[in-house]
Design a protein around this motif. Sequence first.
Motif, short mmCIF file in Angstrom:
data_model
loop_
_atom_site.label_atom_id
_atom_site.label_comp_id
_atom_site.label_asym_id
_atom_site.label_seq_id
_atom_site.Cartn_x
_atom_site.Cartn_y
_atom_site.Cartn_z
N ALA A 193 0.51 -1.32 0.20
CA ALA A 193 -0.14 -0.03 -0.13
C ALA A 193 0.68 1.24 0.11
O ALA A 193 1.78 1.04 0.53
CB ALA A 193 -1.00 -0.19 1.24
N ASP A 194 0.24 2.56 -0.59
CA ASP A 194 0.99 3.68 -0.45
C ASP A 194 0.33 4.78 -0.52
O ASP A 194 -0.74 4.03 -0.67
CB ASP A 194 1.88 3.56 -2.09
N PRO A 195 0.46 6.01 -0.53
CA PRO A 195 -0.49 7.16 -0.19
C PRO A 195 -1.78 7.14 -1.68
O PRO A 195 -2.64 7.44 -1.70
CB PRO A 195 -0.19 8.18 -0.29
N PHE A 196 -0.76 6.38 -2.38
CA PHE A 196 -2.69 6.82 -3.81
C PHE A 196 -3.25 5.46 -3.62
O PHE A 196 -3.85 5.14 -4.73
CB PHE A 196 -1.75 6.86 -5.39
N ILE A 197 -2.97 4.58 -2.94
CA ILE A 197 -4.13 3.73 -3.10
C ILE A 197 -5.53 3.66 -2.77
O ILE A 197 -6.15 2.75 -3.64
CB ILE A 197 -3.66 2.52 -2.13
N LEU A 198 -6.09 4.55 -2.56
CA LEU A 198 -7.47 4.83 -3.00
C LEU A 198 -7.64 6.19 -4.27
O LEU A 198 -8.75 6.31 -4.14
CB LEU A 198 -8.03 5.76 -1.71
N GLY A 199 -7.11 5.67 -5.43
CA GLY A 199 -7.36 6.71 -6.17
C GLY A 199 -7.28 7.66 -6.59
O GLY A 199 -7.03 8.66 -7.46
N ILE A 200 -6.07 8.45 -4.82
CA ILE A 200 -5.83 9.95 -5.14
C ILE A 200 -4.62 10.22 -6.76
O ILE A 200 -5.32 10.99 -7.15
CB ILE A 200 -5.42 9.89 -3.71
N SER A 201 -3.58 9.23 -6.94
CA SER A 201 -3.01 10.03 -7.99
C SER A 201 -4.43 10.09 -9.08
O SER A 201 -3.68 10.98 -10.01
CB SER A 201 -2.31 8.67 -8.16
N GLY A 224 -3.55 14.45 -0.87
CA GLY A 224 -4.44 15.75 -2.12
C GLY A 224 -4.21 16.54 -1.90
O GLY A 224 -3.58 17.49 -3.25
N ILE A 225 -3.60 17.05 -0.70
CA ILE A 225 -3.04 18.21 -0.70
C ILE A 225 -1.67 18.61 -1.55
O ILE A 225 -1.37 19.44 -2.04
CB ILE A 225 -2.79 19.17 0.60
N LEU A 226 -0.64 17.68 -1.37
CA LEU A 226 0.47 17.42 -1.87
C LEU A 226 0.67 17.02 -3.12
O LEU A 226 1.26 18.16 -3.87
CB LEU A 226 1.39 16.16 -0.46
N VAL A 227 -0.16 16.05 -3.38
CA VAL A 227 -0.41 15.98 -5.16
C VAL A 227 -1.01 17.30 -5.55
O VAL A 227 -0.20 17.60 -7.07
CB VAL A 227 -1.20 15.09 -4.97
N SER A 228 -1.37 18.23 -5.02
CA SER A 228 -1.91 19.28 -5.88
C SER A 228 -0.81 20.40 -5.91
O SER A 228 -1.59 21.17 -7.37
CB SER A 228 -3.50 19.86 -5.03
N THR A 229 -0.24 20.36 -4.88
CA THR A 229 1.08 21.17 -5.16
C THR A 229 2.53 20.78 -5.93
O THR A 229 2.98 21.85 -6.49
CB THR A 229 1.40 21.12 -3.78
N CYS A 230 2.53 19.60 -6.11
CA CYS A 230 3.72 18.98 -6.88
C CYS A 230 3.96 17.81 -7.46
O CYS A 230 5.03 17.57 -8.02
CB CYS A 230 4.92 18.63 -5.30
N GLY A 231 2.45 18.21 -8.27
CA GLY A 231 2.36 16.53 -8.48
C GLY A 231 2.28 15.29 -8.10
O GLY A 231 2.17 15.38 -6.81
N ILE A 232 2.45 14.13 -9.11
CA ILE A 232 2.59 13.20 -8.74
C ILE A 232 3.25 12.64 -8.16
O ILE A 232 4.46 12.46 -8.95
CB ILE A 232 1.73 11.74 -9.28
N ILE A 233 4.51 12.12 -7.40
CA ILE A 233 5.75 11.57 -6.71
C ILE A 233 5.97 10.48 -6.51
O ILE A 233 5.36 10.20 -4.96
CB ILE A 233 6.49 12.45 -5.98
N GLY A 234 5.63 9.13 -6.51
CA GLY A 234 5.43 8.10 -6.54
C GLY A 234 6.69 7.65 -5.99
O GLY A 234 7.93 8.14 -5.73
N ILE A 253 10.27 11.23 -11.62
CA ILE A 253 11.13 9.81 -12.74
C ILE A 253 12.15 9.62 -11.09
O ILE A 253 12.55 7.76 -11.50
CB ILE A 253 11.59 10.82 -14.12
N VAL A 254 12.62 10.37 -10.47
CA VAL A 254 14.02 10.41 -9.68
C VAL A 254 13.21 9.11 -9.15
O VAL A 254 14.61 8.22 -8.72
CB VAL A 254 14.41 11.35 -9.56
N THR A 255 11.95 9.87 -8.49
CA THR A 255 12.23 8.65 -6.53
C THR A 255 11.83 7.66 -7.31
O THR A 255 11.76 6.79 -6.93
CB THR A 255 10.85 9.21 -6.06
N SER A 256 11.88 7.24 -8.82
CA SER A 256 11.23 5.83 -9.27
C SER A 256 12.24 4.88 -9.47
O SER A 256 12.27 3.54 -9.43
CB SER A 256 10.17 6.10 -10.40
N LEU A 257 13.25 5.97 -9.84
CA LEU A 257 14.73 5.03 -10.33
C LEU A 257 14.93 5.07 -9.39
O LEU A 257 16.15 4.03 -8.82
CB LEU A 257 15.38 5.78 -11.61
N LEU A 258 15.76 5.60 -8.16
CA LEU A 258 16.20 5.42 -6.84
C LEU A 258 15.47 4.45 -5.63
O LEU A 258 15.78 3.29 -5.45
CB LEU A 258 16.43 6.49 -5.83
#
Length: 363
Positions: A111-119, A276-286, A339-344
């Motif tokens: 599970a991650d913060p986007f599990i509820l379809g937030i992303s 939701g607040i973080l995504v609306s500010t920074c986009g989707i960071i997985g 992209i960076v967070t996914s690569l790392l």
Amino acid sequence: MITSQRSMERWIDKRYLSSTFIVILLIVLAISVVVSVSIGQVSIPYNQSFWILVEHITGLHTSHVIEDADGMFLDVIWQIRFPRVLLAMVTGAGLALCGTIMQASVQNPLADPFILGISSGASLGATFSIMLGFGVGGILGELSVATWAFIGALSAALLVLSLASIGGKTSSVKLILAGTVINALCSAFSNFIIYFAKNAEGIRSISFWTMGSLASAEWETLPFVTAVVLAAGLFFLFQFRVLNTMLMGEETAVTLGINLNYYRRLYMIISSIITGILVSTCGIIGFVGLIVPHIVRSIVGSNHKRLVPVALLFGSLFMIWADVFARTIILNGELPLGIVTSLLGAPVFMYMLIKKSYGFGGN
């Protein structure tokens, strides 16, 4: 007697380890802030960065800042890099916190913060705003993309919670299945809008937004985001007993007299708002909310009394260096942070799975 003594020794060692690790993380975090604001297209000496930050944070004037370079360095650090570093800290802490809470709430290590379809909900809101040019009037007019992204993220989360509660109490399996359904539905609507809008510039904007970036960091946006993440962090610091009980399952929670269904919904609503607040500010960071809790568990264990504070600090540290990598790896350019967070994150997560060191639920 010997077994009890060994258990006590392990408990003391684990507690000492977590306290030491927190102190180390705080020191490394402070050093990382100074180093990160010094690195970029304009290279700034570390001592200059340190004293500029000291002067403007404390309000004290020192003789360590070189006067002829102060003006240029001050603008770069205080107006551009330092707000970005602070946003990276807050975003990393918030995503790591939400990932920790989500994994405990649904009792699922994936599970991650986007599990509820937030992303996907946020993407749908952003797509709706960018491709159709549907902004919010009045004061929120300049924040149309962020506003609609937040509305989409929160709406998706509420839909998932509503679907999961149909026909009885909410369970972790129903939440995951409902999240999968809403995720697919929102993605389909986003692609539908993109296909018929045929706006090349809009498609490019959506693509960059969905990859995540901290380039929009400003002093005006920091107080609200920081206050939300800090408030949530303080709240969950005192919820470690319930979170630990969640890992033991439904039957144990009932035996201990804990309304697991109530707490699960409460935690997931709070986590959804933060995400939701973080995504609306920074986009989707997985990957941040997925990988950081597992890394921390492998160090301090699954007890949320230690896990939550260390996850907050480690998430901040992870995001700071991911952002440094994103804005320095390409000359005169910037790589999207997602992209960076996914690569790392992907190689680290695969290594932990192979070594079976993710430590979820005490395993």
